[in-house]
Design an enzyme around this catalytic site. Structure first.
Site, mmCIF file in Angstrom:
data_model
loop_
_atom_site.group_PDB
_atom_site.id
_atom_site.type_symbol
_atom_site.label_atom_id
_atom_site.label_comp_id
_atom_site.label_asym_id
_atom_site.label_seq_id
_atom_site.Cartn_x
_atom_site.Cartn_y
_atom_site.Cartn_z
ATOM 1 N N THR A 11 -20.204 -6.942 -6.160
ATOM 2 C CA THR A 11 -20.043 -6.032 -7.086
ATOM 3 C C THR A 11 -19.685 -6.741 -8.381
ATOM 4 O OG1 THR A 11 -19.351 -4.051 -5.775
ATOM 5 C CG2 THR A 11 -19.091 -3.309 -7.520
ATOM 6 N N GLU A 38 -10.504 -8.992 -7.972
ATOM 7 C CA GLU A 38 -9.804 -9.449 -7.097
ATOM 8 C C GLU A 38 -11.100 -9.318 -6.404
ATOM 9 O OE1 GLU A 38 -5.229 -9.435 -7.992
ATOM 10 O OE2 GLU A 38 -5.432 -7.494 -6.964
ATOM 11 N N CYS A 51 -8.838 -8.018 2.734
ATOM 12 C CA CYS A 51 -9.038 -8.992 1.110
ATOM 13 C C CYS A 51 -8.725 -10.314 2.349
ATOM 14 C CB CYS A 51 -9.007 -8.713 0.329
ATOM 15 S SG CYS A 51 -7.166 -8.945 -0.046
HETATM 16 P P1 NAD Z 1 -17.602 -2.465 -3.207
HETATM 17 O O1 NAD Z 1 -17.259 -3.775 -4.372
HETATM 18 O O2 NAD Z 1 -17.908 -1.909 -2.160
HETATM 19 O O3 NAD Z 1 -16.316 -1.352 -4.224
HETATM 20 C C1 NAD Z 1 -15.224 -1.134 -4.866
HETATM 21 C C2 NAD Z 1 -15.788 -0.832 -5.260
HETATM 22 O O4 NAD Z 1 -16.623 -0.605 -6.819
HETATM 23 C C3 NAD Z 1 -15.561 0.873 -5.425
HETATM 24 O O5 NAD Z 1 -14.537 2.075 -5.998
HETATM 25 C C4 NAD Z 1 -16.863 1.019 -5.823
HETATM 26 O O6 NAD Z 1 -17.313 2.625 -5.900
HETATM 27 C C5 NAD Z 1 -17.184 0.295 -7.170
HETATM 28 N N1 NAD Z 1 -18.504 -0.065 -7.558
HETATM 29 C C6 NAD Z 1 -19.874 -0.248 -6.646
HETATM 30 N N2 NAD Z 1 -20.712 -0.810 -7.067
HETATM 31 C C7 NAD Z 1 -20.241 -0.254 -8.464
HETATM 32 C C8 NAD Z 1 -21.079 -0.574 -9.700
HETATM 33 N N3 NAD Z 1 -21.865 -0.834 -9.856
HETATM 34 N N4 NAD Z 1 -20.298 -0.706 -11.368
HETATM 35 C C9 NAD Z 1 -19.121 -0.601 -11.129
HETATM 36 N N5 NAD Z 1 -18.167 -0.342 -9.899
HETATM 37 C C10 NAD Z 1 -18.566 -0.226 -8.894
HETATM 38 O O7 NAD Z 1 -16.515 -3.443 -2.275
HETATM 39 P P2 NAD Z 1 -15.678 -2.149 -1.271
HETATM 40 O O8 NAD Z 1 -15.931 -2.745 0.217
HETATM 41 O O9 NAD Z 1 -14.644 -1.164 -1.863
HETATM 42 O O10 NAD Z 1 -14.309 -3.086 -1.049
HETATM 43 C C11 NAD Z 1 -14.308 -4.335 -0.382
HETATM 44 C C12 NAD Z 1 -14.474 -5.890 -0.753
HETATM 45 O O11 NAD Z 1 -12.988 -5.589 -1.313
HETATM 46 C C13 NAD Z 1 -14.086 -6.826 0.140
HETATM 47 O O12 NAD Z 1 -14.678 -7.715 0.062
HETATM 48 C C14 NAD Z 1 -12.687 -7.129 -0.150
HETATM 49 O O13 NAD Z 1 -12.652 -8.492 0.435
HETATM 50 C C15 NAD Z 1 -12.276 -7.042 -0.960
HETATM 51 N N6 NAD Z 1 -11.231 -6.547 -1.339
HETATM 52 C C16 NAD Z 1 -10.308 -7.633 -2.369
HETATM 53 C C17 NAD Z 1 -9.050 -7.727 -2.446
HETATM 54 C C18 NAD Z 1 -8.411 -8.261 -3.623
HETATM 55 O O14 NAD Z 1 -7.348 -8.534 -3.266
HETATM 56 N N7 NAD Z 1 -8.785 -9.850 -3.529
HETATM 57 C C19 NAD Z 1 -8.126 -6.344 -1.738
HETATM 58 C C20 NAD Z 1 -8.739 -5.841 -1.622
HETATM 59 C C21 NAD Z 1 -10.054 -5.816 -1.006
#
Ligand code: NAD
Length: 458
Positions: free
Chosen positions: A210, A228, A262
Site C-alpha cells: 500500500t 511507516e 511491525c
Molecule cells: P494495509 O497497507 O493493508 O492498510 C493500512 C491502511 O491503508 C488501512 O487504513 C487501509 O484501509 C489503507 N489503505 C489500503 N489501500 C489504500 C490505498 N490504495 N490508498 C489509501 N489507503 C489505503 O496495512 P495493515 O494490514 O493495516 O497493516 C499491517 C502492515 O503495517 C504490516 O506490513 C506492518 O509491518 C505495517 N506496520 C508498520 C508500522 C511501522 O511503524 N513501520 C507499524 C504498524 C504496522
C-alpha cells in the site's frame, strides 16, 4: 461496513462507511478550521491533548475490551497498549512547546541582522493508519500533528474502526474541535479517496504494497509523505548468552501481539556453538504460550486479525517444509475454532534464505531459526533483506554488540532487547520499511515546515 470479531467470525457492528462526497466535505471542514486551530495558543492545544490522555486512562478497561473484540489482541496486551499510549502522550506534552518555539539562531555583532527559524504547521494532514497497534500508530501521528497546529483527517484501518471512532470521540470530549480532528471511515478505497483531496501532508502506516501506491499518488504533488511500512526484523543470539533468558526474551519478541507487530522478531540467527540448546529452550517457551479466547486474562496468543493472512502463513509453512526446515511447533490452523482466524504458534529450525519464511514479512505467529558460524555471517544475513526497520543482538559483550549493530542497515537497533519502541527515540524504517519518521523530538518537527526569517533593522 460490517465489523467482524476475528476470534469468532461474529458480526460486532454495522457502521456507515464514508463516500466520495462525505470525504470531500470532511476535507473542506478540516481546511476551513486549520487557520484558527494554528492560531490557538499552544498551551490550549496541549491542554486538550492532556485531557485526551486522562480520558484514555479513565476509560482504559472498556477501550481495551473493544480493541480486543475487533482485532483479536489478548486483553492484557490491549491494556498494555493503552498504558503505553499514556506514556507517549506525556512525552509529547513535555517536549512540544520547546520544539515548536520560534528560535533565534543568529544576531550580528552590531545587532542589525537577525536570523530566526519558525515552525509552521503543514496544514491539513491525512493520517492513514494500521490496525495492529491502532492507539500507538495513530497517536504517533495525530498527537504531534495536532500539537503543531495541523488539522487531521484520520482514517483508521477498516479492521480497527470501532477503536478509531473511540479515539475521535475522546479527542472531541477532551476539547479538540470537531472540525480539527475528523475520522474518515472505510477501507482502502476510502483511503484512496482521501488522498485525492488537496491535503498538505500524508502520514501512512501499513504494508509496503500500500505504501508504494500512496507514494505514487502523492509524488507528483510535492507534499510531505511519510511511510511507516513492514519489516523482517532479525535477532542474532551469540554464544555467550544466558540461553534460557535469551530464549524467553526473543520468543516474546517474536510472538507478542500474535506476531503482528511491525517490529516483531521475524528471523533468528544463533551461533552454532549454542544452536541446539537455544532451539530447545526456545521451543519450550513457545509450547508454554497459551492460545485462546483473547478476552481471557491468561491468553498470550490471540486471533489473526485479517483472514487473508492465514493463507500467507500456510504458504510460508509449506515452502519451509518443502525446502527442508524442521517443524518443531505448530504449523497449521488449529481445529475447532469455527469461523475465527487462528494459527498455531509455529517454530521452524534449520531455516535458510531460500525460504519465504526468512525473506517475506510473516506478520503472524511463525518464526524461523538458522545457525551461523559467527558475527560476520550473522551481519551478512541480517542485512540480506528488502527491509530495514529493527535488528537486535543478544550477547554479554557490549562492545561486540555495538560493532555488529553499526554494520546493520536498520533504523532501530537493540542490544539484549527487541520488539521495543520508545517515544524518546525516532522510529524510522530504511529501504522497504519506509521513509520519514515518527516519535522523538524529530517526530514533532515532522509535522511542521520551517520558515527561515532574515530580519534586518535598517
Ligand atoms: P494495509 O497497507 O493493508 O492498510 C493500512 C491502511 O491503508 C488501512 O487504513 C487501509 O484501509 C489503507 N489503505 C489500503 N489501500 C489504500 C490505498 N490504495 N490508498 C489509501 N489507503 C489505503 O496495512 P495493515 O494490514 O493495516 O497493516 C499491517 C502492515 O503495517 C504490516 O506490513 C506492518 O509491518 C505495517 N506496520 C508498520 C508500522 C511501522 O511503524 N513501520 C507499524 C504498524 C504496522
Amino acid at each position: 461496513m460490517k465489523i467482524i470479531n476475528p476470534a469468532t467470525g461474529a458480526v460486532l457492528a454495522d457502521v456507515t462507511s464514508d463516500n466520495a462526497k462525505s470525504v470531500r466535505n470532511k476535507y473542506e471542514r478540516a481546511a476551513a478550521a486549520q487557520t484558527a486551530w494554528a492560531a490557538t495558543p499552544i498551551r490550549k492545544r496541549l491542554a486538550a491533548i492532556r485531557s485526551f490522555g486522562e480520558l484514555i486512562t479513565e476509560r482504559a478497561p472498556e477501550l481495551a475490551r473493544t480493541l480486543t473484540l475487533e482485532v483479536g489482541k489478548p486483553i492484557r496486551q490491549s491494556r498494555n497498549e493503552l498504558k503505553g499510549l499514556a506514556g507517549r502522550i506525556e512525552f509529547f506534552l513535555e517536549q512540544s512547546e520547546r520544539v515548536l518555539r520560534e528560535q533565534k539562531v543568529h544576531t550580528d555583532t552590531d545587532g542589525v541582522m537577525q536570523e530566526r527559524i519558525a515552525h509552521e504547521p503543514l496544514g491539513v494532514v491525512a493520517n492513514i493508519s494500521a490496525w495492529n497497534y491502532p492507539y500507538f500508530v495513530g497517536s504517533n501521528v495525530f498527537v504531534p500533528a495536532l500539537a503543531a497546529g495541523n488539522t487531521v483527517l484520520y482514517k483508521p484501518s477498516e479492521f480497527a474502526t470501532l477503536t478509531g471512532m473511540h479515539i475521535a470521540d475522546l479527542l472531541h470530549a477532551a476539547g479538540i474541535p470537531d472540525d480539527v480532528f475528523i475520522p474518515v471511515i472505510g477501507d482502502g478505497k476510502i483511503g484512496a479517496m482521501l488522498l485525492r483531496q488537496p491535503v498538505d501532508g500524508v502520514f501512512f502506516t501499513g504494508s509496503y504494497a500500500t505504501g508504494v501506491k500512496i507514494a505514487a499518488s502523492t509524488g507528483r504533488r510535492m507534499i510531505k509523505t511519510q511511510l511507516e511500512l513492514g519489516g523482517k526484523d532479525p535477532v542474532y543470539v551469540a554464544e555467550d548468552v544466558d540461553i534460557s533468558a535469551a530464549a524467553a526474551a526473543v520468543s516474546d519478541g517474536a510472538f507478542y501481539n500474535t506476531g503482528q507487530s511491525c517490529c516483531s522478531v521475524e528471523r533468528i540467527y544463533v551461533h552454532a556453538k549454542i544452536y541446539e540448546a537455544f532451539v530447545k529452550a526456545f521451543v519450550a517457551e513457545v509450547k508454554n504460550m497459551k492460545q485462546g479466547n483473547p478476552q481471557d486474562e491468561a491468553t498470550y496468543i490471540g486471533a489473526i486479525t485479517r483472514r487473508p493472512q492465514l493463507a500467507v502463513l500456510q504458504k510460508q509453512v509449506a515452502d519451509a517444509r518443502k525446502k527442508g526446515a524442521r517443524l518443531l511447533a505448530g504449523g497449521s490452523v488449529p481445529k475447532g475454532k469455527g469461523k475465527g482466524n487462528w494459527f498455531e504458534p509455529t517454530v521452524f529450525a534449520d531455516a535458510d534464505h531460500r525460504m519465504m519464511l526468512m525473506r517475506d514479512e510473516s506478520f503472524g505467529p511463525i518464526i524461523g531459526l538458522q545457525a551461523v558460524a559467527g558475527d560476520d555471517e550473522a551481519v551478512a544475513l541480517m542485512n540480506d533483506t528488502a527491509y530495514g526497520l529493527t535488528a537486535g543482538v543478544y550477547t554479554a559483550d557490549e562492545k561486540r554488540a555495538k560493532k555488529i549493530l553499526r554494520r546493520v542497515d536498520a533504523g532501530t537497533v537493540y542490544w539484549n532487547c527487541c520488539d521495543r519502541v520508545s517515544p524518546r527515540l525516532p522510529w524510522s524504517g530504511r529501504k522497504a520499511s519506509g521513509m520519514g519518521l515518527t516519535l522523538s523530538t524529530y517526530g514533532i518537527q515532522a509535522f511542521t515546515r520551517p520558515k527561515a526569517w532574515h530580519l534586518r533593522r535598517a
